[in-house]
Design an enzyme around this catalytic site. Structure first.
Site, short mmCIF file in Angstrom:
data_model
loop_
_atom_site.label_atom_id
_atom_site.label_comp_id
_atom_site.label_asym_id
_atom_site.label_seq_id
_atom_site.Cartn_x
_atom_site.Cartn_y
_atom_site.Cartn_z
N SER A 1 28.10 -6.84 -73.11
CA SER A 1 28.92 -5.91 -72.35
C SER A 1 28.77 -4.50 -72.95
O SER A 1 27.66 -4.11 -73.28
CB SER A 1 30.37 -6.39 -72.32
OG SER A 1 31.06 -5.80 -71.25
N ASP B 1 27.13 -11.84 -62.58
CA ASP B 1 27.86 -10.87 -63.40
C ASP B 1 27.76 -9.49 -62.77
O ASP B 1 26.66 -8.94 -62.65
CB ASP B 1 27.27 -10.85 -64.81
CG ASP B 1 27.90 -9.77 -65.68
OD1 ASP B 1 29.03 -9.35 -65.37
OD2 ASP B 1 27.25 -9.35 -66.66
N HIS C 1 29.35 -13.14 -66.89
CA HIS C 1 29.34 -12.09 -67.90
C HIS C 1 29.16 -12.67 -69.31
O HIS C 1 30.00 -13.44 -69.79
CB HIS C 1 30.68 -11.34 -67.81
CG HIS C 1 30.71 -10.03 -68.50
ND1 HIS C 1 29.89 -8.99 -68.17
CD2 HIS C 1 31.50 -9.57 -69.50
CE1 HIS C 1 30.16 -7.94 -68.93
NE2 HIS C 1 31.14 -8.27 -69.76
#
Length: 519
Positions: free
Chosen positions: A180, A436, A462
């Site tokens: 991320s 994602d 994710h």
């Protein structure tokens, strides 16, 4: 409720969302709780009741780039040498993102599994200004000016020096690995400090900053139609119809009925409260998609099953929302804009706090990244058209005194500084999952000339590749984790090769691996 609930290496890992609604944040809290529970189980399995993680407070300059500023803060760092083969074993440094970091980052996850296999030290460093790595005045606006990705990367160099000096390291390999926002930091660390980090793995990494992030909800829509994860065209059709009806009711001033149907704690007569309301509704779907199957039963399949239970899309949405409220332990939903703003205005530091640092992260979106998830006309976003860019940018003005017109300039600078989705770093692996939403801003195509390799895994959410093996993993991820029998090279080759083998079939892994090692 049963339908919804039944519904580093250097590692930089956290999950991000720009200006999330309360429902999204509460889903994230459930995910974090599940991760913590899994980590405790994993620790007991690997180490029993032994305390294997040391906590260190490392003094860091508030401003690495101002010689006249002598102010310091203490950065929390965890160290796990349980599996380290002295003196030449590699260093896996796990660095947190936009929230507090717990010691589980040094004893749980795929990086720890590989540390055990390859004799690595695990070091986990909390991101500046999050968790307890912040001074008592750290949330004041004059201090937030020192919260940036550039300062965070500079912190990493001092973590590197501290570990190198303390353990008298010489030629030990450091490899960055992040997910991320920290996935972007991982790629950027290799890009900006290639003499310190040998290679980088960037999972679900939004390296392209973007003010108006329309693509987020477009990927959410695509994921809700993906039959491999339980989505369908009928599901997305029902969602679109339900939100269209809600927008029509708002335009017709039928807000009292909406308050009743969706158990709002307060009135929805004001425009800003209506924005928070539709944001909370959309947050249920965005949260389930982004964290698909992180919590058993909390997934697209169960969500779409409920949304297609009848021909009445509005009634279906009511039922989904009420079940979500029960799961999130809410009797009513706070849609107050003033209460929403209070979390950004809070300047009191709680060093024992867990979860996302809302005031800090929103500052970073205003001053560097954007990432504002909108639902504009002409896009495939299935949610309310009240989710506009303007409703996001007003936070930057009202809370941080940043003009909305300045935000695109800051975002442009970030892309110029790092290279957006063409960063041109060497020995960087970008890993993304098809469902994602953050893959939209990542690197999706390999550049053989630069040794930038992109891996795209169908049906994964994710940062799914970063977790330890789970029985709920989609088959595509299980297949991607196949490891060939010929891992008999030097430790650094072992590490890189195993990671490729987790992501690709045996034959493809070897080809990617050979490409990745080329200089």
């Amino acid at each position: 409720m049963s339908n919804l609930k039944g519904i580093l290496f250097i590692i930089l890992f956290h999950d991000i969302s720009a200006l999330p609604g309360n429902s999204f944040l509460k889903i994230r809290e459930i995910v974090e709780s599940q991760r913590e529970e899994d980590a405790v189980f994993e620790q007991k399995k690997l180490y029993g009741s032994s305390q294997i993680v040391e906590e260190v407070l490392l003094p860091q300059p508030i401003d690495h780039f101002d010689a006249l500023n002598s102010e310091m803060y203490n950065q929390k760092v965890y160290i796990n040498t349980e599996n380290w083969i002295k003196p030449s074993g590699p260093i896996f440094l796990f660095i947190g993102g936009e929230g507090a970091l717990s010691n589980r980052s040094a004893y749980s996850g795929h990086h720890v599994e590989m540390a055990k296999r390859y004799g690595a030290m695990v070091v986990a460093a909390e991101h500046r200004f999050y968790g307890s790595s912040i001074n008592d005045n750290g949330l004041h606006l004059d201090q937030l000016e020192h919260l940036s990705s550039q300062q965070g990367l500079a912190d990493l160099t001092r973590v590197h020096k501290y570990i190198t000096d303390r353990y008298e390291l010489t030629s030990n390999k450091w490899i960055s690995f992040g997910g991320s926002y920290p996935g972007a930091l991982s790629a950027w660390f290799r890009l900006k400090y290639p003499h310190l980090v040998y290679g980088a793995v960037a999972s679900s990494a939004p390296v392209q900053a973007q003010t108006n992030f329309e693509g987020y909800n477009e990927v959410v829509a695509q994921s809700l139609t993906d039959s491999t994860v339980g989505g369908s065209q009928q599901c997305i059709k029902q969602i679109v119809e339900a939100f269209q009806r809600i927008d029509s009711m708002i335009q017709a001033n039928q807000t009292v009925q909406l308050e009743k149907d969706f158990l709002s704690c307060g009135p929805l007569s004001e425009k800003n409260d209506q924005m928070v309301f539709v944001n909370n509704l959309a947050g249920i779907f965005a949260g389930v998609v982004q964290y698909n199957n992180e919590v058993p039963g909390l997934n697209i399949q169960h969500l779409c099953k409920q949304m297609t239970k009848s021909d009445d899309s509005y009634k279906n949405l009511q039922m989904v929302y009420k079940m979500a409220m029960k799961l999130l332990n809410q009797s009513c939903v706070d849609n107050s804009y003033s209460n929403f703003l209070s979390q950004f205005n809070n300047q009191t530091v709680d060093q024992a706090a867990s979860g996302v640092g809302i005031r800090q992260w929103t500052w970073q979106t205003c001053s560097q990244f954007g990432y504002y998830q909108t639902c504009d006309e002409g896009t495939s976003c299935p949610f309310s058209r009240l989710l506009t860019l303007e409703s996001n940018l007003v936070i930057c003005r009202d809370i941080y005194k940043i003009s909305p017109s300045s935000v695109p300039n800051f975002v442009e600078f970030t892309n110029e500084y790092y290279g957006a989705n063409r960063p041109k770093g060497t020995r960087v692996l970008f890993v993304n999952g098809s469902i994602d939403p953050w893959h939209f801003l990542s690197v999706l195509k390999s550049d053989v000339s630069l040794n930038e390799t992109a891996v795209f895994i169908n049906g994964t959410a994710h940062c799914a590749d970063m977790a330890s093996d789970r029985s709920t993993d989609p088959q595509s991820l299980k297949d991607a984790r196949l490891v060939g029998p010929f891992l008999n090279c030097l430790f650094i080759i072992f590490i890189l090769y195993v990671y490729f083998c987790r992501l690709q079939t045996h034959k493809t892994s070897l080809l990617l691996f050979i490409t990745f090692l080329q200089i």
